[in-house]
Scaffold this motif. Structure first.
Motif, PDB file in Angstrom:
ATOM      1  N   ALA A   1      13.905  30.371  16.756  1.00  0.00           N
ATOM      2  CA  ALA A   1      12.640  29.930  17.340  1.00  0.00           C
ATOM      3  C   ALA A   1      12.195  30.897  18.435  1.00  0.00           C
ATOM      4  O   ALA A   1      11.020  31.261  18.526  1.00  0.00           O
ATOM      5  CB  ALA A   1      12.777  28.509  17.884  1.00  0.00           C
ATOM      6  N   GLU A   2      13.134  31.338  19.254  1.00  0.00           N
ATOM      7  CA  GLU A   2      12.818  32.298  20.315  1.00  0.00           C
ATOM      8  C   GLU A   2      12.391  33.640  19.715  1.00  0.00           C
ATOM      9  O   GLU A   2      11.470  34.290  20.213  1.00  0.00           O
ATOM     10  CB  GLU A   2      14.017  32.494  21.243  1.00  0.00           C
ATOM     11  N   ALA A   3      13.043  34.043  18.630  1.00  0.00           N
ATOM     12  CA  ALA A   3      12.679  35.302  17.970  1.00  0.00           C
ATOM     13  C   ALA A   3      11.254  35.235  17.429  1.00  0.00           C
ATOM     14  O   ALA A   3      10.505  36.215  17.509  1.00  0.00           O
ATOM     15  CB  ALA A   3      13.660  35.617  16.847  1.00  0.00           C
ATOM     16  N   ILE A   4      10.858  34.095  16.906  1.00  0.00           N
ATOM     17  CA  ILE A   4       9.493  33.931  16.403  1.00  0.00           C
ATOM     18  C   ILE A   4       8.490  34.053  17.547  1.00  0.00           C
ATOM     19  O   ILE A   4       7.460  34.716  17.421  1.00  0.00           O
ATOM     20  CB  ILE A   4       9.344  32.588  15.667  1.00  0.00           C
ATOM     21  N   LEU A   5       8.804  33.423  18.678  1.00  0.00           N
ATOM     22  CA  LEU A   5       7.907  33.511  19.838  1.00  0.00           C
ATOM     23  C   LEU A   5       7.779  34.954  20.328  1.00  0.00           C
ATOM     24  O   LEU A   5       6.680  35.421  20.648  1.00  0.00           O
ATOM     25  CB  LEU A   5       8.413  32.617  20.973  1.00  0.00           C
TER      26      LEU A   5
ATOM     27  N   ASP B   1       4.374  37.403  20.363  1.00  0.00           N
ATOM     28  CA  ASP B   1       3.864  38.063  21.560  1.00  0.00           C
ATOM     29  C   ASP B   1       3.884  39.582  21.466  1.00  0.00           C
ATOM     30  O   ASP B   1       2.951  40.248  21.911  1.00  0.00           O
ATOM     31  CB  ASP B   1       4.670  37.628  22.793  1.00  0.00           C
ATOM     32  N   LYS B   2       4.946  40.144  20.882  1.00  0.00           N
ATOM     33  CA  LYS B   2       5.125  41.601  20.890  1.00  0.00           C
ATOM     34  C   LYS B   2       4.627  42.302  19.627  1.00  0.00           C
ATOM     35  O   LYS B   2       4.292  43.487  19.667  1.00  0.00           O
ATOM     36  CB  LYS B   2       6.598  41.936  21.107  1.00  0.00           C
ATOM     37  N   GLN B   3       4.633  41.605  18.505  1.00  0.00           N
ATOM     38  CA  GLN B   3       4.217  42.202  17.233  1.00  0.00           C
ATOM     39  C   GLN B   3       3.341  41.212  16.461  1.00  0.00           C
ATOM     40  O   GLN B   3       3.738  40.713  15.406  1.00  0.00           O
ATOM     41  CB  GLN B   3       5.437  42.562  16.391  1.00  0.00           C
ATOM     42  N   PRO B   4       2.149  40.936  16.948  1.00  0.00           N
ATOM     43  CA  PRO B   4       1.326  39.925  16.295  1.00  0.00           C
ATOM     44  C   PRO B   4       0.979  40.256  14.843  1.00  0.00           C
ATOM     45  O   PRO B   4       0.877  39.350  14.012  1.00  0.00           O
ATOM     46  CB  PRO B   4       0.065  39.843  17.167  1.00  0.00           C
ATOM     47  N   ASN B   5       0.837  41.546  14.534  1.00  0.00           N
ATOM     48  CA  ASN B   5       0.540  41.906  13.140  1.00  0.00           C
ATOM     49  C   ASN B   5       1.708  41.544  12.221  1.00  0.00           C
ATOM     50  O   ASN B   5       1.502  41.050  11.108  1.00  0.00           O
ATOM     51  CB  ASN B   5       0.175  43.382  13.014  1.00  0.00           C
ATOM     52  N   GLU B   6       2.941  41.772  12.646  1.00  0.00           N
ATOM     53  CA  GLU B   6       4.109  41.401  11.838  1.00  0.00           C
ATOM     54  C   GLU B   6       4.278  39.887  11.789  1.00  0.00           C
ATOM     55  O   GLU B   6       4.742  39.339  10.791  1.00  0.00           O
ATOM     56  CB  GLU B   6       5.374  42.062  12.399  1.00  0.00           C
ATOM     57  N   TYR B   7       3.902  39.222  12.857  1.00  0.00           N
ATOM     58  CA  TYR B   7       3.945  37.752  12.916  1.00  0.00           C
ATOM     59  C   TYR B   7       3.039  37.166  11.832  1.00  0.00           C
ATOM     60  O   TYR B   7       3.454  36.307  11.057  1.00  0.00           O
ATOM     61  CB  TYR B   7       3.514  37.297  14.303  1.00  0.00           C
ATOM     62  N   VAL B   8       1.817  37.672  11.756  1.00  0.00           N
ATOM     63  CA  VAL B   8       0.877  37.188  10.748  1.00  0.00           C
ATOM     64  C   VAL B   8       1.353  37.564   9.351  1.00  0.00           C
ATOM     65  O   VAL B   8       1.271  36.764   8.416  1.00  0.00           O
ATOM     66  CB  VAL B   8      -0.545  37.747  11.015  1.00  0.00           C
ATOM     67  N   ARG B   9       1.912  38.761   9.202  1.00  0.00           N
ATOM     68  CA  ARG B   9       2.430  39.180   7.892  1.00  0.00           C
ATOM     69  C   ARG B   9       3.570  38.264   7.435  1.00  0.00           C
ATOM     70  O   ARG B   9       3.658  37.903   6.266  1.00  0.00           O
ATOM     71  CB  ARG B   9       2.915  40.624   7.959  1.00  0.00           C
ATOM     72  N   ALA B  10       4.432  37.879   8.356  1.00  0.00           N
ATOM     73  CA  ALA B  10       5.540  36.977   8.007  1.00  0.00           C
ATOM     74  C   ALA B  10       5.006  35.622   7.557  1.00  0.00           C
ATOM     75  O   ALA B  10       5.496  35.048   6.577  1.00  0.00           O
ATOM     76  CB  ALA B  10       6.471  36.808   9.200  1.00  0.00           C
TER      77      ALA B  10
END
Length: 102
Positions: free
Chosen positions: A56-60, A64-73
């Protein structure tokens, strides 16, 4: 090259047979049941255990740090197509959302 320089064909040994007949398996017992799925199950369990520790912390942090990869995931886990049968009445908003109405 002709004559003495030409290599001779190696004589075939009539005692050499193919290891098995066409259509016959070289491993009649086959792969043990569950061998492939056991690897996948072990991997998923290890991933689940690791996620429980700090996922959960890794997702947060990723958000915050890689929003493009967050959306891709997120996009990678959403089904590309939905096969559904709709019966009855659905609202115009739902029809627009599904692309059934413009």
């Amino acid at each position: 090259m002709t004559g003495e320089d030409t290599p001779q064909e190696t004589p075939r040994n009539p005692n050499l047979m193919p290891p098995w007949q066409p259509g016959q398996s070289g491993n009649p017992n086959g792969r043990p049941k569950g061998a492939r799925s056991k690897l996948a199950e072990d991997f998923c369990q290890a991933l689940l255990d690791d996620f429980a520790k700090g996922g959960a912390e890794a997702i947060l942090q990723m958000r915050d740090k890689q929003p493009n990869e967050y959306v891709r995931a997120i996009a990678s886990i959403i089904p590309k197509e939905v096969d559904a049968n709709l019966t009855g009445d659905i609202s115009d908003d739902v029809k627009r959302w599904l692309g059934l109405k413009s």
